[in-house]
Design a protein around this motif. Structure first.
Motif, PDB file in Angstrom:
ATOM      1  N   ARG A 136     -30.609  35.484 -11.112  1.00 28.57           N
ATOM      2  CA  ARG A 136     -31.803  35.854 -10.344  1.00 28.57           C
ATOM      3  C   ARG A 136     -32.265  37.275 -10.678  1.00 28.57           C
ATOM      4  O   ARG A 136     -33.390  37.647 -10.327  1.00 28.57           O
ATOM      5  CB  ARG A 136     -31.540  35.702  -8.846  1.00 28.57           C
ATOM      6  CG  ARG A 136     -31.097  34.298  -8.474  1.00 28.57           C
ATOM      7  CD  ARG A 136     -31.115  34.017  -7.000  1.00 28.57           C
ATOM      8  NE  ARG A 136     -30.362  34.960  -6.202  1.00 28.57           N
ATOM      9  CZ  ARG A 136     -30.063  34.752  -4.918  1.00 28.57           C
ATOM     10  NH1 ARG A 136     -30.482  33.645  -4.310  1.00 28.57           N
ATOM     11  NH2 ARG A 136     -29.373  35.629  -4.242  1.00 28.57           N
TER      12      ARG A 136
ATOM     13  N   THR B 183     -35.121  32.695  -2.895  1.00 22.61           N
ATOM     14  CA  THR B 183     -34.035  31.721  -2.833  1.00 22.61           C
ATOM     15  C   THR B 183     -34.393  30.600  -1.878  1.00 22.61           C
ATOM     16  O   THR B 183     -35.164  30.793  -0.931  1.00 22.61           O
ATOM     17  CB  THR B 183     -32.724  32.396  -2.391  1.00 22.61           C
ATOM     18  OG1 THR B 183     -31.695  31.401  -2.257  1.00 22.61           O
ATOM     19  CG2 THR B 183     -32.885  33.110  -1.061  1.00 22.61           C
TER      20      THR B 183
ATOM     21  N   TRP C  32     -34.546  27.181  -8.332  1.00 21.22           N
ATOM     22  CA  TRP C  32     -33.841  28.418  -8.011  1.00 21.22           C
ATOM     23  C   TRP C  32     -34.270  29.601  -8.869  1.00 21.22           C
ATOM     24  O   TRP C  32     -33.849  30.726  -8.597  1.00 21.22           O
ATOM     25  CB  TRP C  32     -32.334  28.198  -8.170  1.00 21.22           C
ATOM     26  CG  TRP C  32     -31.811  27.177  -7.214  1.00 21.22           C
ATOM     27  CD1 TRP C  32     -31.632  25.847  -7.445  1.00 21.22           C
ATOM     28  CD2 TRP C  32     -31.434  27.388  -5.852  1.00 21.22           C
ATOM     29  NE1 TRP C  32     -31.161  25.217  -6.325  1.00 21.22           N
ATOM     30  CE2 TRP C  32     -31.027  26.139  -5.329  1.00 21.22           C
ATOM     31  CE3 TRP C  32     -31.396  28.514  -5.029  1.00 21.22           C
ATOM     32  CZ2 TRP C  32     -30.592  25.982  -4.015  1.00 21.22           C
ATOM     33  CZ3 TRP C  32     -30.957  28.356  -3.716  1.00 21.22           C
ATOM     34  CH2 TRP C  32     -30.563  27.103  -3.224  1.00 21.22           C
TER      35      TRP C  32
END
Length: 366
Positions: free
Chosen positions: A80, A291, A329
């Motif tokens: 991420r 998220t 995601w």
């Protein structure tokens, strides 16, 4: 007549019992001395060990070590961060801070959760980077899971020093939702990885391989070369049924996103990391990336910890548009540009400056 009982007759061929006791005592002392010396030697080697040439993580660490005084901002986290924060765009958006140009490096990599990410931050701090002023940390819960197929690999093992193994153990037994039997299995697995690291199993083989083979480290071109550690995800849209599932989950998050106070184990681990970063002359900034996990809506962080959260689809709708994602995601490069822009602007306005525009959270010069 007085009998002499001070001496005892020893039959021919028989050993004196007192001699046997002396030999046994000497054997025990020798064994204790051997294992004590072995433990001390292994501990010394453990403290002097080099950062391993890990696939993915190793090249980034080596690149940063070679250029550490070039950067004053560092991003440490999972995919991420790796696929979603563009350092050059971040630097241009933030601009100068107190007359110094911000220059950042993305040290994120796939699967980089605590305790591994906390270990990596401390390895960076041990390099004593003179320019480092801010460390951005991907705020995620402790991950104690080990893939049974890979739980003996170097990536699984390298971060297992006593401090970070203890963090995993504490999470397992105080906060984990695993069944008791699974907690016991994982506790043993983490303990074995710790033992492997402390006694340096395989270190000689790895050194020999490094001496006899062509280096495979960061000197070879990497996918993040030229982009300060950033590696964009694929430019492929989500398709059914993944797309509908994603949209349904985002709709649920829009309706309800309750706060989730961090657990005492994670909170303690964060507090320790904050202290270490500040002792190194830098300032931590925790980030909740976009998220789908509602449990990552963390609150109740250690006092004074800066938090920039981007997990609310009502507040940051652009980060939850399907067109900005390559899967549920992760953002694609278009999404990464939006996320980086928002992150840089919030860092500038919420972390660096007060309402009067004066810099209030710049760490002290080293």
């Amino acid at each position: 007549m007085v009998r002499d009982v001070s001496t005892r007759a020893v039959l021919p061929g028989a050993e004196d019992p007192s001699s046997n006791r002396l030999k046994a005592g000497a054997a025990v002392r020798n064994a204790v001395t051997f294992f004590a010396a072995l433990a001390l030697g292994c501990t010394a080697l453990f403290q002097l060990r080099e950062f391993p040439d890990l696939l993915g993580v190793g090249p980034k660490y080596e690149y940063y070590r070679a250029h550490k005084d070039r950067y004053n901002v560092l991003f440490v986290g999972s995919s991420r961060f790796y696929h979603q924060i563009i350092p050059q765009q971040f630097d241009a958006t933030v601009g100068d801070v107190a007359g110094q140009q911000v220059r950042s490096f993305n040290l994120g990599y796939d699967g980089m959760w605590p305790p591994e990410s906390y270990y990596l931050v401390r390895q960076i701090l041990a390099l004593r980077p003179q320019a480092l002023r801010w460390v951005f940390i991907d705020l995620m819960d402790v991950n104690v899971n080990l893939d049974e197929r890979n739980d003996s690999t170097q990536r699984s093992a390298y971060w297992h020093d006593p401090r970070h193994t203890m963090l995993a153990w504490r999470h397992l037994w105080y906060e984990s939702r695993h069944p008791r039997g699974e907690r016991l299995r994982l506790s043993i697995a983490h303990g074995l990885l710790l033992a492997r690291q402390v006694v340096n199993i395989g270190a000689g083989v790895r050194r020999l391989q490094a001496a006899l083979t062509t280096p495979k480290g960061w000197k070879q071109p990497k996918e993040w070369a030229g982009r300060e550690g950033f590696n964009p995800g694929p430019d492929t849209p989500m398709v059914e049924p993944q797309l509908t599932g994603y949209q349904d989950t985002v709709a649920r998050l829009r309706r309800s996103l309750p706060p989730n106070p961090v657990g005492p184990v994670l909170r303690s681990g964060m507090a320790d990391l904050i202290r270490d970063i500040r002792q190194a002359g830098a300032e931590p900034v925790f980030v909740i990336a976009p998220t789908l996990n509602a449990r990552e809506n963390f609150t109740d962080l250690p006092e004074g910890a800066a938090l920039l959260a981007f997990n609310d689809p009502n507040r940051f709708p652009v980060l939850f548009e399907p067109e900005t994602h390559y899967d549920g995601w992760h953002l694609n490069e278009r999404g990464a540009q939006s996320f980086t822009e928002l992150l840089a602007r919030r860092f500038r306005t919420e972390v660096l400056t007060g309402s009067d525009g004066a810099v209030v959270q710049e760490p002290a010069c080293k």
